[in-house]
Scaffold this motif. Structure first.
Motif, PDB file in Angstrom:
ATOM      1  N   ASN A  99      -6.181  -5.489  -4.844  1.00 27.50           N
ATOM      2  CA  ASN A  99      -6.059  -6.111  -3.526  1.00 27.50           C
ATOM      3  C   ASN A  99      -4.808  -5.678  -2.770  1.00 27.50           C
ATOM      4  O   ASN A  99      -4.522  -6.194  -1.688  1.00 27.50           O
ATOM      5  CB  ASN A  99      -6.034  -7.635  -3.686  1.00 27.50           C
ATOM      6  N   TRP A 100      -4.077  -4.691  -3.278  1.00 24.70           N
ATOM      7  CA  TRP A 100      -2.756  -4.413  -2.735  1.00 24.70           C
ATOM      8  C   TRP A 100      -2.807  -3.813  -1.332  1.00 24.70           C
ATOM      9  O   TRP A 100      -1.920  -4.076  -0.507  1.00 24.70           O
ATOM     10  CB  TRP A 100      -1.967  -3.512  -3.680  1.00 24.70           C
ATOM     11  N   MET A 101      -3.796  -3.008  -1.008  1.00 24.76           N
ATOM     12  CA  MET A 101      -3.830  -2.372   0.310  1.00 24.76           C
ATOM     13  C   MET A 101      -4.041  -3.396   1.421  1.00 24.76           C
ATOM     14  O   MET A 101      -3.359  -3.365   2.452  1.00 24.76           O
ATOM     15  CB  MET A 101      -4.925  -1.312   0.366  1.00 24.76           C
ATOM     16  N   TYR A 102      -4.976  -4.298   1.204  1.00 28.67           N
ATOM     17  CA  TYR A 102      -5.222  -5.344   2.204  1.00 28.67           C
ATOM     18  C   TYR A 102      -3.988  -6.227   2.338  1.00 28.67           C
ATOM     19  O   TYR A 102      -3.569  -6.567   3.459  1.00 28.67           O
ATOM     20  CB  TYR A 102      -6.438  -6.172   1.784  1.00 28.67           C
ATOM     21  N   CYS A 103      -3.384  -6.571   1.217  1.00 25.03           N
ATOM     22  CA  CYS A 103      -2.180  -7.408   1.245  1.00 25.03           C
ATOM     23  C   CYS A 103      -1.038  -6.683   1.936  1.00 25.03           C
ATOM     24  O   CYS A 103      -0.295  -7.271   2.733  1.00 25.03           O
ATOM     25  CB  CYS A 103      -1.796  -7.798  -0.184  1.00 25.03           C
ATOM     26  N   TYR A 104      -0.885  -5.388   1.670  1.00 24.18           N
ATOM     27  CA  TYR A 104       0.202  -4.618   2.274  1.00 24.18           C
ATOM     28  C   TYR A 104       0.050  -4.539   3.788  1.00 24.18           C
ATOM     29  O   TYR A 104       1.023  -4.740   4.525  1.00 24.18           O
ATOM     30  CB  TYR A 104       0.225  -3.207   1.671  1.00 24.18           C
ATOM     31  N   TYR A 105      -1.133  -4.272   4.279  1.00 28.60           N
ATOM     32  CA  TYR A 105      -1.332  -4.145   5.722  1.00 28.60           C
ATOM     33  C   TYR A 105      -1.109  -5.481   6.435  1.00 28.60           C
ATOM     34  O   TYR A 105      -0.523  -5.526   7.516  1.00 28.60           O
ATOM     35  CB  TYR A 105      -2.733  -3.602   6.006  1.00 28.60           C
ATOM     36  N   ARG A 106      -1.570  -6.556   5.848  1.00 29.53           N
ATOM     37  CA  ARG A 106      -1.357  -7.855   6.479  1.00 29.53           C
ATOM     38  C   ARG A 106       0.126  -8.232   6.476  1.00 29.53           C
ATOM     39  O   ARG A 106       0.636  -8.810   7.439  1.00 29.53           O
ATOM     40  CB  ARG A 106      -2.181  -8.926   5.750  1.00 29.53           C
ATOM     41  N   LEU A 107       0.809  -7.906   5.382  1.00 29.56           N
ATOM     42  CA  LEU A 107       2.233  -8.199   5.301  1.00 29.56           C
ATOM     43  C   LEU A 107       3.027  -7.331   6.278  1.00 29.56           C
ATOM     44  O   LEU A 107       3.968  -7.804   6.928  1.00 29.56           O
ATOM     45  CB  LEU A 107       2.727  -7.978   3.866  1.00 29.56           C
ATOM     46  N   HIS A 108       2.647  -6.068   6.392  1.00 32.78           N
ATOM     47  CA  HIS A 108       3.336  -5.171   7.323  1.00 32.78           C
ATOM     48  C   HIS A 108       3.111  -5.606   8.774  1.00 32.78           C
ATOM     49  O   HIS A 108       3.998  -5.457   9.623  1.00 32.78           O
ATOM     50  CB  HIS A 108       2.850  -3.736   7.110  1.00 32.78           C
ATOM     51  N   GLU A 109       1.938  -6.138   9.053  1.00 27.17           N
ATOM     52  CA  GLU A 109       1.671  -6.664  10.397  1.00 27.17           C
ATOM     53  C   GLU A 109       2.625  -7.813  10.726  1.00 27.17           C
ATOM     54  O   GLU A 109       3.187  -7.885  11.834  1.00 27.17           O
ATOM     55  CB  GLU A 109       0.220  -7.129  10.474  1.00 27.17           C
TER      56      GLU A 109
END
Length: 583
Positions: free
Chosen positions: A372-382
């Motif tokens: 799940n890291w890619m989805y989590c990373y993009y939301r966190l970066h947003e």
């Protein structure tokens, strides 16, 4: 009224002085002296040799070529024929299952899946990343990919790009970081460029230098980078003369033929000038060096010093910032922001982002352990970009920092008349490390030097001190009320010291009286031997009655004014009065 107006003006001026007490003045000092040479970090834009990385990236490169062929009919050495859906299904690509590539038509919610070829309705938030690169195809076609929460398939986010170039590159980089996160550091250092591969010639201050003057450090996104004058051995080089001949001159071997065609689309090197105690953020503020050109970078050195609290909201060493420094270098705003994001990444996603250092006890994200890291990373970066993560509020500027202002100029190199012999000599210097004659597009000439030896020191100083505050206060009193320091002292004495003493005296008298009355009226107290017996008006029961008297007290007789009797005072008559009486 005039007095009240003057007092009001004085109070207003004093309030203004107090409010502006913590203000600073800026001073600029320029001095000519021998200057320490900064650290210069050089990286190849291509982080790893593509020939060494093919075994790790073969499947990803093959799927990327399939995507280009399907979307744009692109094929190496073949006619432009789009792949059919059956061919995609037969390959069973995991890359497109994990991050499906989609084509949107006219910003609608309907997208065509690259792998299945079917149109479907897409749910989720859409994040459109505009691009300065113009799409050569249909302007209404938008390429993007979908990221979904592995724990909740209904939670998805769509990332779209107006250019297929950016979409393919972003999609490729996500898979690339996932692959590189699983390769040990020692192996990655061998896959990248060595100092012998990158450096052809080196001169500093008119003297020859070599790879021993460079320190290697590994950057996650740029591979092996090399820092000149890093100061790790305790020695920092300096220069006493300005000009291009007395700076750093290096010729770099870029080797364009061994570039990754999908990871990087430009050729050259990136450099950054920084202090020996600072971390080189190549990806943020690096300067790109062009091949087949001589790049001259002139420097102006400036030191800055800001006042800390209460004058400004800067930090001296970063010790008061509740963010762990992951870079083992002196504090800076960038270090704090990157460390804060990495800490939030570990806390929210359970793993660390590949481009930044690892916190203690954490691991880099990859598909196998963290699906799940890619989805989590993009939301966190947003959230980070929108300043909703709290890092921008926690991190502060450093109070002291050094800065090198750079001026860049470029010239064609080598010239047409000198190209032949220079390339032959450089090829000979390279020896048997290469099996071909060097091409000028594989070389870059770099010069870094001080344009002058003027050190500029910008410092903040307190605009007000206690002496200045008292002087301004006295000036206001003298202007509006003709008061001096003695007058102020007398006012303070009358209104404060004397008033306080009067109040304290009254309170003391009341307390003393209360204590005496309490001792006198205490019940059951036997009379003391030394206490006189009270009678008459001295008795507290009948204070207003006259005391009874049987024998009147003797009175004091009136004075005998014998001096007022004339007969006794003038017993003898003067002679002149006698004569008058006779007549």
């Amino acid at each position: 009224l005039l007095t009240l107006s003057a007092v009001g003006l004085i109070l207003w001026q004093c309030a203004e002085l107090l409010l502006n007490y913590y203000s600073a003045s800026v001073s600029v000092t320029v001095q000519f002296q021998k200057l320490p040479f900064p650290a210069v970090t050089i990286c190849n834009i291509n982080p790893y040799k593509y020939s060494s990385m093919k075994d790790y990236l073969s499947e990803l490169d093959k799927e990327t070529k399939k995507a280009l062929e399907t979307f744009y009919g692109f094929s190496e050495g073949k006619s432009k024929v789009r792949r059919s859906v059956d061919e995609w299904n037969s390959t069973g690509s995991d890359f497109f299952i994990q991050i499906p590539l989609l084509k949107f038509e006219d910003f609608s919610r309907t997208a065509t899946d690259l792998r299945s070829g079917q149109k479907r309705k897409i749910e989720g938030n859409v994040f459109h990343k505009d691009s300065s690169i113009v799409n050569s195809g249909d302007s209404n076609d938008i390429i993007g990919f979908q990221l979904c929460d592995a724990n909740n398939s209904s939670e998805c986010a769509l990332y779209t790009f107006s250019s297929g170039v950016n979409a393919i590159q972003e999609w490729y980089k996500l898979h690339y970081m996932n692959i590189m996160a699983q390769i040990p550091l020692e192996t990655k250092e061998k896959l990248s460029y060595s100092a012998d591969d990158l450096l052809l010639t080196c001169f500093f201050d008119g003297l020859s230098c070599d790879k021993r003057h460079f320190t290697r450090f590994h950057h996650p996104l740029h591979g092996n980078c090399y820092t000149f004058n890093s100061g790790e051995n305790g020695t920092i080089l300096s220069t006493s003369t300005g000009g291009s001949e007395y700076g750093l001159q290096v010729v770099l071997f870029i080797d364009e033929a061994d570039y990754n065609p999908f990871l990087v689309t430009s050729t050259g090197a990136k450099i950054i000038v920084h202090d020996q105690n600072e971390y080189p953020f190549i990806e943020d503020i690096g300067t790109e060096i062009e091949t087949a050109a001589a790049t001259s970078i002139g420097m102006h050195f400036t030191r800055s010093r800001k006042l800390s609290k209460p004058y400004s909201d800067c930090t001296e060493t970063g010790a008061d910032i509740p963010v762990e420094n992951l870079y083992n270098k002196s504090y800076s705003l960038q270090i704090c922001l990157h460390s804060c994001f990495q800490k939030a990444m570990v806390d929210s996603c359970g793993c660390a982002q590949y481009a930044q250092p690892l916190p203690a006890g954490a691991e880099y994200c990859n598909y196998k352990k963290n699906p799940n890291w890619m989805y989590c990373y993009y939301r966190l970066h947003e959230k980070f970009v929108k300043e909703q993560l709290g890092c921008q509020q926690i991190c502060k500027d450093a109070c002291s920092f050094k800065e090198w202002a750079l001026t860049t100029s470029i010239a064609q190199w080598p010239s047409a008349v000198s190209e032949d012999w220079m390339l032959r000599v450089l090829s000979w210097d390279k020896g048997q490390k290469i099996n071909k004659k060097l091409n000028k597009t594989d070389l870059a000439n770099l010069m870094v030097f001080y344009k002058d030896l003027n050190e500029r020191f910008i410092s903040e100083n307190p605009a007000n001190t206690l002496v200045i505050l008292l002087s301004n206060f006295g000036g206001q009193l003298g202007l509006w009320m003709s008061c001096s320091v003695v007058c102020v002292i007398e006012i303070v004495e009358v209104f404060f010291i004397d008033s306080l003493s009067i109040v304290m005296r009254r309170q003391w008298q009341k307390a003393k009286k209360w204590w005496n009355d309490r001792k006198r009226d205490r019940p059951g107290k036997p009379p003391q031997a030394g206490d006189p017996e009270r009678h008459g008006h001295d008795h507290p029961v009948c204070p207003d009655q006259e005391p009874p008297t049987d024998n009147p007290l003797p009175r004091t007789p009136p004075p005998n004014y014998s001096t007022l009797r004339l007969e006794s005072a003038f017993t003898e008559q003067l002679p002149d009065t006698l004569e008058v009486g006779r007549h």
